[in-house]
Design a protein around this motif. Structure first.
Motif, PDB file in Angstrom:
ATOM      1  N   SER A 113       6.073   3.220  -4.729  1.00  0.00           N
ATOM      2  CA  SER A 113       6.098   1.996  -3.939  1.00  0.00           C
ATOM      3  C   SER A 113       7.198   1.038  -4.380  1.00  0.00           C
ATOM      4  O   SER A 113       7.311  -0.064  -3.846  1.00  0.00           O
ATOM      5  N   ASP A 145       0.390  -2.843  -4.911  1.00  0.00           N
ATOM      6  CA  ASP A 145       0.547  -2.422  -3.522  1.00  0.00           C
ATOM      7  C   ASP A 145       0.976  -0.961  -3.505  1.00  0.00           C
ATOM      8  O   ASP A 145       1.964  -0.590  -4.138  1.00  0.00           O
ATOM      9  N   SER A 146       0.265  -0.151  -2.735  1.00  0.00           N
ATOM     10  CA  SER A 146       0.581   1.284  -2.675  1.00  0.00           C
ATOM     11  C   SER A 146       0.479   1.754  -1.229  1.00  0.00           C
ATOM     12  O   SER A 146      -0.526   2.375  -0.827  1.00  0.00           O
ATOM     13  N   ASP A 148       1.848   4.186   0.338  1.00  0.00           N
ATOM     14  CA  ASP A 148       1.595   5.634   0.349  1.00  0.00           C
ATOM     15  C   ASP A 148       0.636   5.913  -0.798  1.00  0.00           C
ATOM     16  O   ASP A 148       1.035   6.225  -1.923  1.00  0.00           O
ATOM     17  N   LEU A 149      -0.642   5.806  -0.488  1.00  0.00           N
ATOM     18  CA  LEU A 149      -1.657   5.887  -1.539  1.00  0.00           C
ATOM     19  C   LEU A 149      -1.684   7.251  -2.208  1.00  0.00           C
ATOM     20  O   LEU A 149      -1.830   7.355  -3.434  1.00  0.00           O
ATOM     21  N   ASP A 150      -1.529   8.306  -1.436  1.00  0.00           N
ATOM     22  CA  ASP A 150      -1.568   9.648  -2.020  1.00  0.00           C
ATOM     23  C   ASP A 150      -0.427   9.842  -3.022  1.00  0.00           C
ATOM     24  O   ASP A 150      -0.620  10.433  -4.096  1.00  0.00           O
ATOM     25  N   VAL A 153      -1.266   7.885  -6.193  1.00  0.00           N
ATOM     26  CA  VAL A 153      -2.295   8.586  -6.963  1.00  0.00           C
ATOM     27  C   VAL A 153      -1.679   9.743  -7.735  1.00  0.00           C
ATOM     28  O   VAL A 153      -1.983   9.971  -8.915  1.00  0.00           O
ATOM     29  N   SER A 170     -11.623   1.653  -5.516  1.00  0.00           N
ATOM     30  CA  SER A 170     -10.372   2.184  -4.988  1.00  0.00           C
ATOM     31  C   SER A 170      -9.679   2.895  -6.134  1.00  0.00           C
ATOM     32  O   SER A 170     -10.053   2.707  -7.306  1.00  0.00           O
ATOM     33  N   LEU A 182      -4.917   0.782  -7.379  1.00  0.00           N
ATOM     34  CA  LEU A 182      -4.024   1.021  -6.254  1.00  0.00           C
ATOM     35  C   LEU A 182      -4.732   0.744  -4.938  1.00  0.00           C
ATOM     36  O   LEU A 182      -5.916   1.039  -4.784  1.00  0.00           O
ATOM     37  N   SER A 183      -3.996   0.186  -3.986  1.00  0.00           N
ATOM     38  CA  SER A 183      -4.559  -0.045  -2.658  1.00  0.00           C
ATOM     39  C   SER A 183      -3.435  -0.104  -1.639  1.00  0.00           C
ATOM     40  O   SER A 183      -2.339  -0.604  -1.936  1.00  0.00           O
ATOM     41  N   SER A 184      -3.702   0.401  -0.447  1.00  0.00           N
ATOM     42  CA  SER A 184      -2.732   0.327   0.654  1.00  0.00           C
ATOM     43  C   SER A 184      -3.027  -0.839   1.584  1.00  0.00           C
ATOM     44  O   SER A 184      -2.379  -0.983   2.622  1.00  0.00           O
TER      45      SER A 184
END
Length: 220
Positions: A113, A145-146, A148-150, A153, A170, A182-184
């Motif tokens: 990110s 802020d993420s 693209d969460l995958d 991770v 989360s 992490l969270s989108s």
């Protein structure tokens, strides 16, 4: 091997204002030095369990971004870990070099990110036993802020080797007492690090530090 989430840090506009804010939460100064070549004051404070690095530049920079902007990790093999992460495609920001403080070596890269990740290899240890005198008991998590969460991770869990916290609501990864969360779908932030979550002994209203970082509280 990366073995510790060492600190969250960044550039501050007013060092004394930042120290006053965090000391009001029970933080203690655990290390302080001046780097004459860059004219930067570096102060490590400990808040409950976690280290926060405050960097104050004496020379003004109209293009500077203020607020916490990076997460620092300790490694026992800086060159190997840095080369491995760059080979995986993560963006190179600063290759391994001697730290400006003279304390060990460091390098910077970016997570998926764009969050600045510092890798450190040094012998100095600034962390002290958990501080229990103030309202804060733990720096529970660093909120990132993420979008693209995958990918995030995979970076923190697989490539940094941080164990997942199964109790979190989360994706949360922890080495030692401190964690990244992490969270989108976080609220917009004015600082590069979205927010800090602090565990307290009594309810506290959410607030912002002098550089606009959102600070939220959860009761132990």
């Amino acid at each position: 091997m990366i073995y510790e989430l060492n600190h969250v840090g960044g550039r501050v506009r007013d060092l004394e204002a930042s120290l006053e804010f965090y000391s009001g939460l029970g933080a203690e100064v655990v290390d302080r030095l001046f780097m004459p070549n860059s004219r930067v004051h570096r102060v490590h404070i400990q808040l409950g369990t976690g280290l926060v690095e405050l960097l104050y530049h004496e020379d003004p920079d109209p293009d500077a971004t203020y607020g916490l902007n990076h997460v620092g990790f300790m490694t026992d093999d800086l060159d190997a870990d840095y080369a491995r992460l760059i080979a995986l495609g993560y963006a190179e920001l600063s290759s391994p070099k001697v730290a400006g403080s003279g304390q060990g070596r460091l390098a910077f890269l970016a997570d998926p990110s764009g969050t600045r990740i510092e890798l450190l290899q040094r012998s100095e240890e600034f962390r002290i036993p958990p501080i229990t005198a103030g309202p804060v008991r733990q720096l529970s998590s660093i909120g990132l802020d993420s979008p693209d969460l995958d990918a995030a991770v995979e970076f923190y869990g697989t490539h940094l080797g941080m164990p997942s916290d199964p109790s979190a609501d989360s994706p949360t990864f922890r080495i030692g007492p401190d964690a990244v969360k992490l969270s989108s779908s976080l609220p917009p932030a004015t600082t590069p690090i979205n927010h800090l979550v602090l565990t307290t002994t009594s309810p506290q209203p959410d607030t912002h530090d002098p550089d606009g970082l959102r600070v939220t509280f959860v009761k132990a």
